[in-house]
Design a protein around this motif. Structure first.
Motif, PDB file in Angstrom:
ATOM      1  N   PRO A  86       0.838  -1.192   0.000  1.00  0.00           N
ATOM      2  CA  PRO A  86       0.000   0.000   0.000  1.00  0.00           C
ATOM      3  C   PRO A  86       0.882   1.255   0.000  1.00  0.00           C
ATOM      4  O   PRO A  86       2.047   1.180   0.391  1.00  0.00           O
ATOM      5  CB  PRO A  86      -0.768  -0.116   1.308  1.00  0.00           C
ATOM      6  CG  PRO A  86       0.083  -0.942   2.197  1.00  0.00           C
ATOM      7  CD  PRO A  86       0.932  -1.827   1.316  1.00  0.00           C
ATOM      8  N   GLY A  87       0.317   2.352  -0.434  1.00  0.00           N
ATOM      9  CA  GLY A  87       1.068   3.608  -0.391  1.00  0.00           C
ATOM     10  C   GLY A  87       2.044   3.733  -1.534  1.00  0.00           C
ATOM     11  O   GLY A  87       1.962   3.031  -2.530  1.00  0.00           O
ATOM     12  N   LEU A  88       3.005   4.631  -1.359  1.00  0.00           N
ATOM     13  CA  LEU A  88       3.849   5.016  -2.483  1.00  0.00           C
ATOM     14  C   LEU A  88       5.269   4.475  -2.407  1.00  0.00           C
ATOM     15  O   LEU A  88       6.045   4.672  -3.320  1.00  0.00           O
ATOM     16  CB  LEU A  88       3.916   6.555  -2.567  1.00  0.00           C
ATOM     17  CG  LEU A  88       2.566   7.272  -2.758  1.00  0.00           C
ATOM     18  CD1 LEU A  88       2.780   8.778  -2.809  1.00  0.00           C
ATOM     19  CD2 LEU A  88       1.875   6.819  -4.031  1.00  0.00           C
ATOM     20  N   ASP A  89       5.644   3.814  -1.321  1.00  0.00           N
ATOM     21  CA  ASP A  89       7.069   3.484  -1.229  1.00  0.00           C
ATOM     22  C   ASP A  89       7.423   2.326  -2.143  1.00  0.00           C
ATOM     23  O   ASP A  89       6.626   1.427  -2.370  1.00  0.00           O
ATOM     24  CB  ASP A  89       7.498   3.260   0.242  1.00  0.00           C
ATOM     25  CG  ASP A  89       7.516   1.817   0.660  1.00  0.00           C
ATOM     26  OD1 ASP A  89       8.503   1.139   0.341  1.00  0.00           O
ATOM     27  OD2 ASP A  89       6.552   1.387   1.311  1.00  0.00           O
ATOM     28  N   GLY A  90       8.605   2.401  -2.698  1.00  0.00           N
ATOM     29  CA  GLY A  90       8.992   1.463  -3.748  1.00  0.00           C
ATOM     30  C   GLY A  90       9.934   0.367  -3.280  1.00  0.00           C
ATOM     31  O   GLY A  90      10.485  -0.365  -4.084  1.00  0.00           O
TER      32      GLY A  90
ATOM     33  N   ARG B 157       2.532   0.564  -5.129  1.00  0.00           N
ATOM     34  CA  ARG B 157       1.567   1.675  -5.132  1.00  0.00           C
ATOM     35  C   ARG B 157       0.117   1.238  -5.283  1.00  0.00           C
ATOM     36  O   ARG B 157      -0.573   1.628  -6.216  1.00  0.00           O
ATOM     37  CB  ARG B 157       1.887   2.637  -6.272  1.00  0.00           C
ATOM     38  CG  ARG B 157       3.171   3.369  -6.083  1.00  0.00           C
ATOM     39  CD  ARG B 157       3.300   4.431  -7.155  1.00  0.00           C
ATOM     40  NE  ARG B 157       4.652   4.527  -7.644  1.00  0.00           N
ATOM     41  CZ  ARG B 157       4.993   5.098  -8.778  1.00  0.00           C
ATOM     42  NH1 ARG B 157       4.065   5.631  -9.538  1.00  0.00           N
ATOM     43  NH2 ARG B 157       6.248   5.158  -9.142  1.00  0.00           N
TER      44      ARG B 157
END
Lengths: 283, 545
Positions: free
Chosen positions: A11-15, A40
């Protein structure tokens, strides 16, 4: 039992998906079907994928600090879509205070960096089995301390001390020849004191006393099923003295764990076969 | 020595001339026992093999370092990556670090900024200000560098997909401070290939992303000559679990791809190559790391001179930043991380890094506190000022082990590079997921070795102690998110929106053509168009990957 199906999601934006990828692979190696969402994913997308793929478990990975917002958002979305029965666990750089908060909100368990993958896969297997009603409850603590073992030179002399000064009386004395010991049980509250005396010089109690003198020897937990606990501990990499349960002093299954794996305490697991007198005392 | 005696004497003369202009840190260097320390130590016999593989420091192929005097002249730049929450909070941390003797700034942006979303975008939920500072418009950038003169510091910005936008903002802030763009110094990471491979903050597909990068190269070679236009990064490849050889090989292959893209866009090799910078990981395996840095310099010099026929020696020189390996930090017994960091940093210094970030001990738990950030900086100050390792150039050069490892790392990395060339280069290897798969395999092997205790991590699978109290952690104040969003909305109300729309429309048109986009992006940020708006305009044209 059917293969466990797991959705690993970011979840979210961290790669940073090294952890997510490693866990995916480890769970596959442990025999599960694993689907990885890729980066993402919004809570909505994750829940949609979980329902489509009909998974038992969702694993959420976050390393950016957004877990406090995003993990509960996944739980809410699951409930809204009527999929609240899917188990959710999480992993990543997550501080202790947040772990307690997240687990209280309904995340089953948070695994932090350094957790062996075997612990994760074993946990998931247990959780799913329990959820499907296939196995007894191994994710909860043992029921209670069943007894405290004390190595003594002489049962009679020690029993006299407890009787004279604390008015605790011996309930029963038994011999366990294949372990080379004679044992006495002294009930105390909902626990017992077990005095162990060597029968001969081959007994482990004999060498224990020779090395360290009389004193505390082991701690015994009462569990529902010794065999299942042993299986679980073994997959989690815990060193066992007994890989199979053996008969204890009153004929019930018992097993010992190696103190090297338990931070120094010899631990015994024991199972009460006769449950009639189980609920006396305690809460 | 005879054959090269003339060369050697000539080199010595050059160094002497340099020192006259820019003296070394001390007139004489000596050990505690008053033994004089020479600038460089050489083998008894300097022969062809020595010249080909090592050379003199500051000369091709630069194995021993890109400067003749290295840290005898000037220490590496101590550059701690920092940023969290609002621009104002980060500005305060920056000024604290500068007060503490840090010599360069390094900006961490939050993930929405890095992926081109404004703070009020639904995609930004939960992420605003988390792993870095939130920048929406030029106003945030003005606050971020408040009271910091941009002609006094060099600033490194970890920004990739929206690199053009943040560079444009930096240029605009400099102009407002009265600093000409010719005088600003710093680095933008701008390395999109490793984002697809390992780090994940890409926006557009590879092709248009490469075009944005070459636009930046071209613009900067004309207008911002002292800015490093890219920092080609092995760091994240290693963090994702690669081996040292893979880190070296994939970074070099990516670098080759950027050079080829720039040449294809019609740029002259020596116009942009001197501004290409590198960024490596400082990992645990001490000697292999030192050898890796030395091999990287030699490989790059070869590639630029032989493969691309660059003529300017500055194009041959591999300059690099090192950050020690975040992935080696443990949440267990976090104090031990100080020791890990010190050893990793020492390897980077012995390998000849130009700048260095040392991690804080608590980074496996959260962002560093002010205290832990200070210890991290002190760690490299101790290496610089107390150990004497900076007093001679390439102190390990000539060690049988180091030289053999240097050769072997180069050899193994070249094998990988050939394979990538055969696949059609790094862009196509990335699209085929080749590097991603190789890295994942290495990462999983490492995890298994750890669990079988073939590899030991102190405090994790050996020498554990019971559950510890977690130390004080940095908490990012969540309240700032609301005020950030409020401020953003006010900017959108008070700016000249007609002008903003007009420029963004022009930008879309230009994105379909071939004009350099930097000029329009600078216009847009000066009108307070936001990071999200500019990136969305380009998304409309290029799509998302």
């Amino acid at each position: 039992m059917d293969k466990i199906r797991v959705l690993i999601a970011k979840p979210g934006l961290d790669g940073h998906d090294r952890g997510a990828l490693v866990i995916s692979q480890a769970l596959r190696d442990a025999g599960m079907e694993v689907i990885y969402t890729g980066l993402r994913q919004s809570p909505k997308q994750i829940v949609r994928a979980a329902i489509q793929e009909d998974v038992d478990v969702i694993g959420l990975s976050s390393l950016s600090g957004a877990h406090n917002v995003l993990f509960p958002a996944v739980l809410n979305e699951l409930n809204e879509k009527g999929a609240g029965d899917i188990l959710v666990f999480g992993g990543g750089v997550i501080p202790l205070v947040d772990i307690k908060e997240l687990e209280s909100k309904g995340i089953l368990k948070i695994f932090t960096p350094g957790t062996p993958t075997k612990v994760v896969s074993s946990y998931i297997k247990q959780a799913v089995a329990e959820h499907r009603g296939e196995k007894m409850n191994l994710l909860h603590p043992p029921k209670k301390v069943d007894h405290i073992g004390i190595a003594v030179e002489s049962i009679e002399k020690t029993a006299a001390f407890y009787a004279n000064h604390f008015h605790i009386n011996v309930e029963k004395i038994a011999e366990v020849p294949d372990q080379g010991v004679r044992v006495a049980f002294l009930p105390l509250g909902n626990c017992k004191i077990e005095l162990l005396e060597a029968i001969d010089e081959s007994s482990s109690i004999h060498s224990f006393i020779k090395k360290r003198g009389e004193g505390l020897h082991h701690l015994a937990f009462e569990v529902d099923n010794v065999q299942q606990r042993l299986d679980q501990l073994k997959t989690e990499g815990i060193r066992l003295i007994d890989e199979q349960p053996k008969q204890g002093a009153n004929g019930n299954p018992i097993a010992f764990l190696h103190p090297k794996s338990t931070h120094g305490t010899l631990l015994e697991l024991c199972e009460e076969l006769d449950h009639t007198n189980n609920d006396k005392g305690g809460q | 020595m005879d054959e090269f005696k003339q060369d050697f004497l000539k080199w010595q003369e050059q160094i002497k001339e340099q020192i006259k202009k820019r003296p070394e840190r001390k007139e004489e260097f000596q050990t505690s026992s008053s033994i004089p320390i020479e600038r460089t130590y050489f083998p008894d016999k300097i022969d062809n093999a020595y010249i080909d593989s090592l050379g003199f420091p500051g000369e091709y192929p630069y194995t021993r370092g890109i400067r003749g005097t290295m840290y005898r002249g000037k220490y590496w730049t101590m550059r701690q990556y920092a940023g969290f929450g609002s621009a104002q909070e980060t500005n305060e941390r920056f000024r604290y670090l500068l007060d503490q003797g840090q010599t360069g700034l390094s900006v961490a942006f939050d993930l929405p900024t890095q992926i081109g979303y404004d703070s009020d975008d639904p995609m930004a939920l939960g992420e605003v200000g988390k792993v870095g500072v939130a920048i929406d418009s030029l106003e945030d950038m003005e606050i971020l560098f408040d009271q910091i003169s941009l002609n006094q510091v060099s600033t490194s910005m970890t920004i990739n997909a929206p690199a053009a936008v943040l560079l444009a903002m930096y240029i605009a802030v400099a102009e407002k401070q009265g600093v000409a763009k010719e005088d600003i110094r710093g680095t933008i990471q701008n390395d999109i290939l490793k984002e697809y491979i390992a780090r994940g903050t890409y926006i557009y597909p590879p092709k248009p992303s490469m075009r944005l990068i070459t636009d930046i190269f071209a613009y900067c070679s004309d207008h911002v000559p002292s800015f490093n236009t890219i920092s080609i990064s092995g760091y994240h490849i290693r963090e994702a679990g690669s081996t040292a050889v893979q880190e070296l090989a994939f970074t070099m292959s990516n670098a080759v791809a950027y050079v080829e893209a720039a040449l294809a866009a019609g740029l002259d090799i020596d116009s942009f190559a001197p501004r290409l910078a590198f960024f490596f990981n400082g990992h645990n395996e001490f000697f292999e790391e030192i050898a890796k840095f030395r091999a990287a310099r030699r490989m790059w010099a070869n590639i630029m001179k032989e493969r691309f026929d660059a003529k300017n020696p500055k194009s041959w020189q591999l300059r690099f930043h090192t950050q020690v390996a975040g992935s080696t930090l443990t949440a267990q017994q976090p104090e031990n991380n100080v020791v890990r960091v010190a050893l990793q940093a020492l390897a980077a210094v012995l390998g000849g890094t130009q700048s260095l970030h040392t991690n804080a001990k608590d980074e496996a738990l959260s962002l560093p506190t002010e205290d832990s950030a200070r210890i991290a900086l002190r760690t490299q100050q101790i290496i610089a000022h107390e150990t004497g390792v900076s007093d001679t150039v390439d102190p390990l050069g000539g060690s049988y082990y180091i030289e053999t490892l240097t050769d072997q790392l180069e050899e193994e990395a070249l094998k990988y590079m050939n394979q990538i060339d055969e696949m059609g280069g790094a862009v196509s290897a990335v699209e085929k997921q080749y590097m991603q798969r190789e890295i994942h395999r290495a990462a999983y092997d490492a995890q298994k070795r750890l669990e079988n205790k073939d590899d030991i991590v102190v405090g994790v699978n050996k020498f554990q102690v019971g559950e510890e109290q977690q130390p004080d952690l940095l908490k990012v104040d969540e309240a700032f998110v609301e005020s950030q969003i409020e401020r953003l909305q006010q900017i959108r109300e008070h700016r000249d929106n007609e002008k903003v729309d007009y420029i963004l429309t022009q930008l879309k048109t230009a994105a379909k053509g071939t004009d350099n986009l930097m000029y329009l992006i600078i216009e847009a940020v000066k009108q307070y168009a936001t990071v999200g708006e500019i990136c969305h305009a380009l998304r409309d044209v290029y799509g998302e990957y």
